[in-house]
Design an enzyme around this catalytic site. Sequence first.
Site, PDB file in Angstrom:
ATOM      1  N   GLU A   1      27.484  39.615  70.978  1.00 36.11           N
ATOM      2  CA  GLU A   1      27.140  40.909  70.742  1.00 36.11           C
ATOM      3  C   GLU A   1      26.190  40.985  69.799  1.00 36.11           C
ATOM      4  O   GLU A   1      26.271  40.339  68.765  1.00 36.11           O
ATOM      5  CB  GLU A   1      28.440  41.840  70.532  1.00 36.11           C
ATOM      6  CG  GLU A   1      27.734  43.155  70.118  1.00 36.11           C
ATOM      7  CD  GLU A   1      29.272  44.153  69.725  1.00 36.11           C
ATOM      8  OE1 GLU A   1      30.117  43.786  70.238  1.00 36.11           O
ATOM      9  OE2 GLU A   1      29.085  45.128  68.932  1.00 36.11           O
TER      10      GLU A   1
ATOM     11  N   GLU B   1      23.769  49.809  63.235  1.00 38.15           N
ATOM     12  CA  GLU B   1      24.919  50.615  63.083  1.00 38.15           C
ATOM     13  C   GLU B   1      24.938  51.288  61.982  1.00 38.15           C
ATOM     14  O   GLU B   1      24.669  51.042  60.803  1.00 38.15           O
ATOM     15  CB  GLU B   1      26.165  49.819  63.284  1.00 38.15           C
ATOM     16  CG  GLU B   1      26.568  49.186  64.684  1.00 38.15           C
ATOM     17  CD  GLU B   1      27.818  48.468  64.861  1.00 38.15           C
ATOM     18  OE1 GLU B   1      29.080  49.034  65.274  1.00 38.15           O
ATOM     19  OE2 GLU B   1      27.884  47.472  64.254  1.00 38.15           O
TER      20      GLU B   1
END
Length: 263
Positions: free
Chosen positions: A141, A146
Amino acid sequence: MHTLLYNCLIMCFLLHITTARAQNDMELVWADEFNYNGLPDPEKWTYDVGGHGWGNNELQYYTEADPDNVSVKDGQLLITARKEQYENNVYTSAKLVTRGQQAWQYGRIEVSAKLPKGRGTWPAIWMLPDLPSLNWPSDGEIDIMEHVGYDPGVVHGTVHTEAYNHMKDTQVGQQIQVSDFNETFHEYAIEWTAEEIRWYLDDKLYHSFTNEGTEAAWPFNKAFYLILNVAVGGNWGGAKGVDENIWPQQMIIDYVRVYQAKP
């Protein structure tokens, strides 16, 4: 003093030249400038749909092609999280993916975005491998950006692999401060090669992850697709609760651009 200033100017110039050279060695292979109105282009974007927590105990239900949660207007993509009852969830939002439409192995991925604010918001710009079934985290990933609302202005760039992931508390990431994250568009980008992934904020390098030569540490040798979403709550985003009085909240995207090496 003059020598120090001179050296700083030289370093800034070299960094600018290096970045420009890297981009000149690449060509634009895919983009969405959002120069239309309505729903996102169905030839470029599809949706992840549902409200089962998404492995993180998230609170939202991701809807499909609902203009209350996703729309394109005035040259921008709007992903809107709302406080509203939907099936067994009390929030709705949208999760756009290029899965099934486009995926890339290596290149530079750029997203210009203005982020939502408030405790409980969890916007993300990230990538997963384009595989028939996903074995996380061993398949990998890449988190380009974020941000969790209870820690305003701290932007994270991270990878997750079999060797390095948050379940083992071994994830490899770095943070950078973006004080006007919800007021100004910033470009969140990675440059990904067979040897390294590098994270940039407005062309400023702030993190890198190097191929160690093992599958457990580096599963990034296959095509990945792009994801844009705004989660509500969850194990990380809701670690300090959710402010019920801030909704709706939006992540606004100005453009998405993908470059790859010229033939």
